[in-house]
Enzyme design. Structure first.
Site, short mmCIF file in Angstrom:
data_model
loop_
_atom_site.label_atom_id
_atom_site.label_comp_id
_atom_site.label_asym_id
_atom_site.label_seq_id
_atom_site.Cartn_x
_atom_site.Cartn_y
_atom_site.Cartn_z
N GLU A 181 49.96 3.99 54.59
CA GLU A 181 48.57 4.43 54.43
C GLU A 181 48.01 3.84 53.15
O GLU A 181 48.77 3.63 52.20
CB GLU A 181 48.52 5.97 54.31
CG GLU A 181 48.90 6.66 55.58
CD GLU A 181 49.00 8.18 55.43
OE1 GLU A 181 48.31 8.76 54.56
OE2 GLU A 181 49.76 8.78 56.18
N HIS A 237 41.93 7.80 54.60
CA HIS A 237 41.34 8.45 53.42
C HIS A 237 40.80 7.46 52.40
O HIS A 237 40.45 7.84 51.28
CB HIS A 237 42.38 9.37 52.77
CG HIS A 237 42.75 10.51 53.66
ND1 HIS A 237 42.02 11.67 53.74
CD2 HIS A 237 43.76 10.63 54.56
CE1 HIS A 237 42.57 12.48 54.64
NE2 HIS A 237 43.63 11.87 55.14
N SER A 293 47.47 11.15 52.48
CA SER A 293 46.58 12.26 52.78
C SER A 293 46.88 13.53 51.99
O SER A 293 45.98 14.30 51.71
CB SER A 293 46.61 12.57 54.27
OG SER A 293 47.94 12.84 54.69
N ASN A 296 37.33 16.71 54.45
CA ASN A 296 37.43 15.26 54.24
C ASN A 296 36.09 14.56 54.44
O ASN A 296 36.04 13.33 54.61
CB ASN A 296 38.45 14.66 55.21
CG ASN A 296 39.80 15.30 55.08
OD1 ASN A 296 40.32 15.43 53.98
ND2 ASN A 296 40.39 15.73 56.19
N ASP A 353 46.92 2.39 57.52
CA ASP A 353 46.02 3.47 57.93
C ASP A 353 45.08 3.77 56.76
O ASP A 353 45.50 4.31 55.73
CB ASP A 353 46.86 4.71 58.30
CG ASP A 353 46.00 5.88 58.73
OD1 ASP A 353 44.76 5.76 58.68
OD2 ASP A 353 46.56 6.92 59.10
N LYS A 410 36.45 11.41 58.88
CA LYS A 410 36.52 11.86 57.49
C LYS A 410 35.25 11.38 56.76
O LYS A 410 34.20 11.93 57.00
CB LYS A 410 37.83 11.38 56.88
CG LYS A 410 39.02 11.91 57.71
CD LYS A 410 40.34 11.67 57.10
CE LYS A 410 41.48 11.94 58.06
NZ LYS A 410 41.65 13.33 58.49
N HIS A 460 51.40 9.92 57.60
CA HIS A 460 50.80 11.01 58.38
C HIS A 460 51.54 11.21 59.71
O HIS A 460 52.10 10.27 60.27
CB HIS A 460 49.33 10.64 58.65
CG HIS A 460 48.56 11.72 59.33
ND1 HIS A 460 48.23 11.68 60.66
CD2 HIS A 460 48.03 12.88 58.85
CE1 HIS A 460 47.52 12.75 60.97
NE2 HIS A 460 47.38 13.49 59.88
C1 LIG Z 1 46.28 9.57 57.17
C2 LIG Z 1 45.71 10.06 58.46
N1 LIG Z 1 45.79 9.29 59.53
C3 LIG Z 1 45.30 9.69 60.71
C4 LIG Z 1 44.67 10.91 60.86
C5 LIG Z 1 44.15 11.33 62.20
O1 LIG Z 1 42.78 11.14 62.27
P1 LIG Z 1 41.89 12.07 63.22
O2 LIG Z 1 41.65 13.34 62.46
O3 LIG Z 1 40.66 11.29 63.46
O4 LIG Z 1 42.69 12.31 64.45
C6 LIG Z 1 44.54 11.73 59.75
C7 LIG Z 1 43.80 13.03 59.87
O5 LIG Z 1 44.22 14.08 59.66
C8 LIG Z 1 45.08 11.32 58.51
O6 LIG Z 1 45.02 12.10 57.44
#
Ligand SMILES: Cc1ncc(COP(=O)(O)O)c(C=O)c1O
Length: 415
Positions: free
Chosen positions: A177, A209, A181, A45, A206, A240, A131
């Protein structure tokens, strides 16, 4: 105890759902080394190729020299060092919000903030494809939880009508989101904002991405759609596109003050290393610069190329998530139907396979050909919807993208 794990591991293996770690012997980048073999990396990512960028490395090294390695304590005790506050000021400015708060990961940001925003008397409405961090956080909050089908605004509206009928006066938090993801598609943000206003709900987005990929200077989907002021809680991660590590929440001063007082993953955990905050700050500064914007536009070109090559090889329409970008496709969403092939939507290209073992076999075959593409299986995605998840970064060369597409084409054609 041991027997219990043995049985369970056997069951995982039998269902092709067991997972293993691979040791990477190099820094992140478009090429990495596993077991002394160079592989083209389409799995990370690190969308803007910043994870091993000299600006970030130098910022981290300088911060180690000035502030040491460990933060020593949680943020509220004595762990707040200058890099943490500098980063939070820069994040707020970049995202165009009044304030920001950093957490040790995106997962911790979700886990700390949702239970601080809602309690058992409140309601959380969550997109089905959110997620795990958002799902876990919603469950932890103890709030009444309702899941709406992915990007289904009509169903969300009927949930909101139900909440207002059955739970009048309760706080309602809609969670989604900007870019999903494992599917790479976008939330219908404008419609969500209309609903949140109509039903007096809070909206948490969120942008994990989307930042670095979408919106002016990579500020994300809310900024691209000019809706930043309408999103109450803007979550993201620096792990990411920003190439570093750590999560954040951006929003009003009151929101951030409340989280400082109530977000347990923030309060009861040692502050992130100051060097990581310094590296993330270098990434935010880079994204805010014209050079950063050029890098983001380059990523857009690479994404566009990927889509065009896939479609020209006729891979996309049947097997890839990119197929859903065509109006009329069976899997198309209202949001996707508005997309055209000229507009890159995200850096994530899911190659839908279905069967778990078939996805593993395809990933293994690609690895033999020199491409690292992960097979994503249950529970990350629903059972029977296993896929390869290809991610494109600005650091990929055009010929690398073309050769991956050709390899996918050759393998899927012979099936
Ligand atoms: C949509 C989404 N939110 C939150 C996270 C969590 O972020 P982090 O990897 O910084 O814990 C991820 C990561 O995998 C994600 O894909």
């Amino acid at each position: 105890m041991q027997d219990l794990f043995e049985e369970q591991l056997k069951a995982l293996r039998a269902a092709s759902l067991d997972r293993h770690l691979s040791e990477i012997g190099t820094a992140q980048g478009p090429e990495i080394e596993i077991a002394a073999r160079r592989l083209l990396n389409f799995s990370s990512n690190d969308y803007l190729g910043l994870a091993n960028d000299s600006r970030l490395r130098e910022a981290a090294i300088a911060a180690v020299g000035e502030f040491g390695v460990g933060a020593g304590a949680s943020r509220l005790i004595s762990g707040t060092q200058s890099p943490h506050l500098r980063l939070e000021r820069a994040l707020a400015e970049w995202k165009g919000t009044a304030a920001a708060l950093c957490f040790s990961s995106g997962y911790a940001a979700a886990l700390g903030s949702i239970p601080a925003l809602v309690t058992k008397n409140d309601v959380v409405l969550l997109d089905k494809l959110c997620h795990a961090s958002l799902i876990d956080a919603a469950k932890l909050s103890g709030a009444i939880l309702r899941v709406f089908p992915h990007n289904n605004v009509r169903k969300l509206k009927s949930h909101l009508e139900w909440v207002r009928r059955e739970y009048a006066g309760r706080r309602v938090l809609i969670v989604t989101e900007s870019v999903f993801s494992m599917d790479g598609d976008r939330a219908p943000l404008r419609e969500l904002v209309q609903l949140k206003k109509q039903f007096d709900a809070l909206l948490m987005l969120d942008e994990a991405h989307a930042v670095g990929v979408i919106g002016p200077h990579g500020r994300g989907l809310a900024a691209e759609e000019n809706l930043s002021d309408d999103v109450d809680v803007q979550m993201g991660t620096m792990s990411k596109a920003l190439g570093a590590s750590g999560g954040y929440i951006c929003g009003s001063h009151d929101l951030i003050d409340w989280l400082i007082n109530r977000a347990r993953s923030f309060i009861y955990s040692t502050a992130p290393p100051p060097a990581i905050a310094a590296a993330a700050l270098a990434a935010v500064n880079f994204l805010s610069s014209s050079e950063g914007e050029e890098r983001r536009l380059l990523l857009g070109e690479r994404i566009r190329l990927m889509r065009e090559v896939l479609l020209s090889l006729d891979v996309g329409r049947s097997t890839l998530g990119v197929g859903r970008l065509d109006a009329g496709s069976k899997r198309s969403t209202p949001n996707a139907q508005r997309s055209t092939l000229n507009v890159p939507t995200s850096a994530i290209f899911p190659l839908l396979v279905g069967d778990e073992q078939a996805a593993l076999d395809l990933a293994a075959a690609l690895k033999t050909e020199g491409f690292l593409v992960p097979a994503i299986r249950y529970p990350t995605v629903a059972k029977g919807s296993a896929r390869l998840r290809v991610t494109i970064t600005s650091a990929h060369q055009e010929d690398q993208i073309r050769s991956l597409c050709q390899a996918i084409r050759n393998m899927t054609k012979s099936k």
